[in-house]
Write a protein that holds these residues in place. Structure first.
Motif, short mmCIF file in Angstrom:
data_model
loop_
_atom_site.label_atom_id
_atom_site.label_comp_id
_atom_site.label_asym_id
_atom_site.label_seq_id
_atom_site.Cartn_x
_atom_site.Cartn_y
_atom_site.Cartn_z
N PRO A 143 29.28 -3.62 -0.40
CA PRO A 143 29.66 -3.79 1.00
C PRO A 143 28.52 -3.57 2.01
CG PRO A 143 30.27 -1.59 0.28
CD PRO A 143 29.68 -2.27 -0.92
N GLU A 144 27.30 -3.25 1.51
CA GLU A 144 26.19 -3.06 2.46
C GLU A 144 25.99 -4.29 3.35
OE1 GLU A 144 25.11 -0.59 -1.22
OE2 GLU A 144 26.03 -2.52 -0.77
N SER A 145 26.32 -5.45 2.83
CA SER A 145 26.13 -6.69 3.59
C SER A 145 26.95 -6.74 4.87
CB SER A 145 26.50 -7.90 2.71
OG SER A 145 27.81 -7.77 2.21
N LEU A 146 28.01 -5.93 4.96
CA LEU A 146 28.81 -5.88 6.18
C LEU A 146 28.00 -5.37 7.37
CD1 LEU A 146 32.12 -4.47 4.67
CD2 LEU A 146 31.92 -6.66 5.87
N GLN A 147 26.88 -4.72 7.09
CA GLN A 147 25.98 -4.28 8.16
C GLN A 147 25.29 -5.45 8.84
OE1 GLN A 147 23.44 -1.80 5.74
NE2 GLN A 147 24.55 0.07 6.30
N LEU A 148 25.20 -6.58 8.13
CA LEU A 148 24.53 -7.81 8.59
C LEU A 148 23.02 -7.63 8.74
CD1 LEU A 148 27.04 -9.24 11.24
CD2 LEU A 148 26.89 -9.75 8.79
N SER A 149 22.46 -6.61 8.12
CA SER A 149 21.02 -6.35 8.28
C SER A 149 20.16 -7.42 7.61
CB SER A 149 20.65 -4.97 7.72
OG SER A 149 21.02 -4.87 6.36
N ALA A 150 20.67 -8.06 6.57
CA ALA A 150 19.90 -9.11 5.89
C ALA A 150 20.33 -10.49 6.33
CB ALA A 150 20.05 -8.99 4.37
N PHE A 151 21.30 -10.57 7.23
CA PHE A 151 21.81 -11.88 7.64
C PHE A 151 20.79 -12.61 8.50
CE2 PHE A 151 23.84 -14.69 10.69
CZ PHE A 151 24.46 -15.57 9.82
N GLY A 169 31.44 -23.72 -1.28
CA GLY A 169 30.78 -24.04 -0.01
C GLY A 169 31.28 -23.23 1.17
N PHE A 170 31.02 -23.78 2.35
CA PHE A 170 31.44 -23.13 3.58
C PHE A 170 32.95 -23.29 3.78
CE2 PHE A 170 26.97 -24.12 4.33
CZ PHE A 170 26.50 -22.92 4.86
N ASP A 171 33.55 -22.30 4.40
CA ASP A 171 34.97 -22.37 4.76
C ASP A 171 35.11 -23.29 5.97
OD1 ASP A 171 37.56 -21.97 5.71
OD2 ASP A 171 37.53 -19.81 5.38
N ASP A 179 28.62 -19.29 8.69
CA ASP A 179 27.47 -18.79 7.95
C ASP A 179 27.62 -17.31 7.60
OD1 ASP A 179 27.28 -18.12 10.65
OD2 ASP A 179 25.26 -18.91 10.92
N LYS A 180 28.15 -16.51 8.55
CA LYS A 180 28.39 -15.09 8.24
C LYS A 180 29.44 -14.94 7.15
CE LYS A 180 27.11 -12.89 12.65
NZ LYS A 180 26.86 -14.04 13.53
N LEU A 184 28.77 -13.15 3.51
CA LEU A 184 29.55 -12.02 3.01
C LEU A 184 30.16 -12.34 1.65
CD1 LEU A 184 31.37 -10.82 6.27
CD2 LEU A 184 29.44 -9.72 5.09
N ARG A 185 30.71 -13.54 1.51
CA ARG A 185 31.32 -13.92 0.22
C ARG A 185 30.28 -14.00 -0.89
NH1 ARG A 185 33.46 -18.93 0.06
NH2 ARG A 185 32.64 -19.66 2.05
#
Length: 297
Positions: A143-151, A169-171, A179-180, A184-185
């Motif tokens: 869940p670290e990706s929820l921080q969006l630090s690498a986004f 693919g994309f939703d 993209d976010k 996350l997925r």
């Protein structure tokens, strides 16, 4: 699928004055094995003239396809369906890659034995002024990706095609913030690596879909609703997603949705200290909504 071939998807509606420059920068990559798929998402008959012009200019070096105007997520998905490479990359029609971008990313993925790399970038205004760089050196998973630090925007991405296919693919229910959601997925499947020096330029184009605040607000609210259970379970990490959402609601002076976002975060597993920070943060941007609007535009 061709081993080591990078398939680059370039979606456009034909209005970018920089499209030829964008395509030239892709063809100037130091990496030797690249194919380009231009996806014209112009509505109806508007597509044909652009595709003919590009086809004439680049001859057999580019594959041109048209969607008829399905929207950006669907256009990217449509283009990816024509990709022959085992790597997939995306480049928006006003972003400029630097010559070593793809070569560095392929090497970085092979060295790290990972499937998803995010390149660092700088930000350039519509008139060409450099507004600073956006650089991170991080390897993380959910869940670290929820921080969006690498986004970072999709023009930063290089991934193994299997990741895109596994996620379907994309939703396409998102017309912004897709993209976010994809990021996350993807991070729920395997780690994402962001590393290296600045490798491309993100252009702030006034009038672009990504600058539409009302659309951005709508789909960021959809994003947190889609990932509601993850936000509640991983509240400490989810502060990154939630602070951006509440800044958008404050910028729009949308008190109802500001309260909605705050209430959701207060239900999360975040610590009391983090929740208190979030409430104060929300109150601050509610007062200074015009400043918030400039920061999220």
């Amino acid at each position: 699928m061709l081993q080591n071939l990078v398939s680059v998807i370039v979606p456009t509606v034909g209005k970018s004055r920089m499209l030829s420059q964008v395509l030239d920068a892709i063809f100037e990559q130091s990496y030797p094995s690249i194919e380009v798929i231009l996806v014209d998402d112009s509505p109806g008959s508007e597509a044909s003239s652009l595709l003919k012009s590009i086809s004439d200019q680049y001859r057999n070096h580019i594959k041109c396809v048209a969607t008829g105007g399905l929207g950006l997520p669907a256009a990217r998905n449509f283009g990816a369906g024509f990709a022959r490479g085992n790597y997939l990359a995306f480049c928006d029609d006003d972003d400029i890659w630097w010559p070593g971008k793809i070569e560095f990313q392929v090497a970085a993925l092979k060295e790290a034995e990972l499937g998803f790399h995010v390149a660092n970038y700088d930000v350039v205004s519509d008139d060409g002024k450099n507004l600073g760089d956006k650089s991170e050196q991080v390897r993380l998973s959910f869940p670290e990706s929820l921080q969006l630090s690498a986004f970072a925007p999709p023009s930063s991405w290089l991934m193994e095609k299997r990741i895109f296919e596994n996620l379907r693919g994309f939703d396409e229910s998102f017309l912004s913030t897709e993209d976010k959601d994809f990021y996350l997925r993807a991070s729920m499947r395997e780690p994402i690596l962001r590393s290296g020096a600045t490798l491309w330029s993100y252009r702030i184009s006034h009038g672009a879909i990504s600058r539409d605040s009302s659309r951005k607000l709508k789909y960021n609210l959809q994003l947190i609703e889609k990932h509601r259970a993850h936000i509640i379970e991983h509240g400490e990490y989810a502060r990154g997603v939630m602070t951006f959402a509440v800044k958008l609601t404050c910028a729009s002076k949308d008190k109802k949705n500001t309260c909605r976002v705050v209430r959701l975060y207060l239900k999360s597993s975040a610590s009391f200290k983090t929740k208190l920070y979030f409430v104060v943060y929300s109150g601050f941007w509610s007062i200074f909504s015009e400043t918030a609007a400039r920061k999220v535009s």
